[in-house]
Design an enzyme around this catalytic site. Structure first.
Site, PDB file in Angstrom:
ATOM      1  N   LYS A 185       0.832  -1.212   0.000  1.00 56.52           N
ATOM      2  CA  LYS A 185       0.000   0.000   0.000  1.00 56.52           C
ATOM      3  C   LYS A 185       0.867   1.263   0.000  1.00 56.52           C
ATOM      4  CE  LYS A 185      -4.733  -1.097   1.394  1.00 56.52           C
ATOM      5  NZ  LYS A 185      -5.072  -2.212   0.652  1.00 56.52           N
TER       6      LYS A 185
ATOM      7  N   LYS B  43     -11.701  -4.273  -3.241  1.00 62.10           N
ATOM      8  CA  LYS B  43     -12.797  -3.317  -3.412  1.00 62.10           C
ATOM      9  C   LYS B  43     -12.328  -1.925  -3.791  1.00 62.10           C
ATOM     10  CE  LYS B  43     -14.033  -3.823   1.444  1.00 62.10           C
ATOM     11  NZ  LYS B  43     -12.941  -3.276   2.242  1.00 62.10           N
TER      12      LYS B  43
ATOM     13  N   LYS C 162      -5.006  -9.891  -6.409  1.00 55.49           N
ATOM     14  CA  LYS C 162      -6.162 -10.155  -5.544  1.00 55.49           C
ATOM     15  C   LYS C 162      -7.368  -9.285  -5.940  1.00 55.49           C
ATOM     16  CE  LYS C 162      -6.549  -8.262  -1.340  1.00 55.49           C
ATOM     17  NZ  LYS C 162      -7.875  -8.027  -0.778  1.00 55.49           N
TER      18      LYS C 162
END
Ligand code: ATP
Ligand code: LTN
Length: 325
Positions: free
Chosen positions: A110, A195, A192
């Site tokens: 991230k 959302k 992956k």
């Protein structure tokens, strides 16, 4: 056994969240003491819109209920409403080596993806997650594969605390589903399903039939014709087969046989129909719940009160052992 898990209110819930996490929660609530949380403090470590957060929290509450969580059988609440979570996270930070946080895969990924948000909050994220789990003395934490490392770190932190100050915490274990622990993106099948990625890469549990069909028909596959599970050479088809198998209850072997000699088009059409049908009950329940905001707020308020009692009791023990009271 005690069970704890949570999801960030950071966007629409997708079938990866459902198959990796919530489907197990629904089964676990029948037999165990379960606490399920809407982890809003975890949702604000990456870019978000403050004016959308309350709506996302209510949408996730609806998603929890529509997917089958029953507030009579488990505790449902919002993380930021129980202040012991951030209090314990601070205390756990004092016994956690910096290196342990820096090597977390989610932090590395991230902070690389959003360099402008590589904050201390992002680095400390696993401390808050450890606090979530340890406050409720959970034995089991049902999650998808991406969260396994954070739960292993939680165990280490709990061990270190118990050794330094005396036994308070239970050492939790990650509970991963046998299949479906890592559903991949429909657009980039080596990544992956997530959302916060482009909506074409995921199927939301509330997606309308037309959208489901469109997303499946445009899912990335390969230039072959054979519907066969082969993770290395056919990651797209393998991912679709996994999803198909989990929603239909049929094994991948049986599906390969069923679609033997038929092309990808027929396979995808079959899959679209299956998903449209399987997700219909979620869409229906959501529509009912959308009109019942007072009821939703009541559930969260009751959940908060119940969670608080447990959290405060653990915090008293923790502070006592640490010489803070
Ligand atoms: P974000 O894009 O905001 O990081 P996410 O889609 O990765 O969101 P989380 O809120 O981080 O979802 O995860 C909620 C739960 O769903 C966790 O238990 C996580 O392990 C699980 N999960 C998330 N993505 C998948 C996936 N693709 N396959 C299986 N489980 C998943
Ligand atoms: N970090 C998790 C969300 C999360 C969680 C938790 C999961 C926060 N606290 C406690 C299980 C237990 C994620 O990104 N999915």
């Amino acid at each position: 056994m005690k069970v704890f898990s949570g999801i960030r209110p950071s966007g629409e819930l997708h079938i990866g969240n459902y198959l990796g996490a919530i489907k197990q929660w629904v089964e676990l609530q029948e037999k165990h003491e379960c606490v399920f949380c809407i982890v809003d403090f975890h949702a604000i470590i990456t870019a978000y819109k403050p004016e959308e957060l309350q709506k996302n929290i209510l949408e996730l509450t609806i998603a929890y209920l529509a997917a089958g969580l029953d507030p009579e059988k488990c505790i449902l609440f919002v993380q930021s409403e129980v202040k012991e979570h951030s209090e314990l996270a601070w205390l756990l930070g004092t016994i956690t080596p910096l290196g342990d946080l820096k090597r977390m895969i989610q932090f590395k990924e991230k902070s690389k993806k959003y360099p402008e948000h590589a904050s201390a909050g992002l680095l400390n994220y696993p401390l808050l997650m450890a606090a979530d789990i340890l406050l409720y003395k959970a034995d089991l934490v049902p999650v998808g594969k991406d969260q396994k490392q954070h739960i292993e770190l939680t165990r280490e932190i709990a061990k270190r605390f118990n050794k330094t100050f005396g036994d308070v915490f239970i050492l939790p274990k990650a509970l991963l589903p046998e299949a479906g622990q890592k559903i991949m993106s429909l657009q980039e099948p080596k990544k992956k399903m997530s959302k916060t990625d482009s909506p074409a890469g995921y199927i939301g549990i509330f997606d309308e039939p037309e959208k489901i069909k469109e997303k499946i028909m445009t899912a990335v596959t390969d230039s072959g014709k054979v519907v066969k599970y082969d993770l290395e050479r056919k990651p797209g088809i393998s991912n679709l087969l996994t999803i198909y198998s989990l929603f239909s209850g049929k094994t991948i072997k049986i599906l390969e046989k069923k679609f033997n000699g038929k092309g990808y088009y027929e396979f995808k059409m079959g899959m679209a129909l299956l998903l449209i049908e399987s997700l219909e009950k979620f869409r229906k329940k959501r529509k009912e719940l959308l009109a019942r905001e007072v009821y939703l707020r009541e559930i969260l308020s009751r959940g908060k009160n119940r969670a608080q009692v447990i959290a405060q009791s653990t915090m008293r023990e923790v502070k006592n052992k640490m010489g803070l009271i």
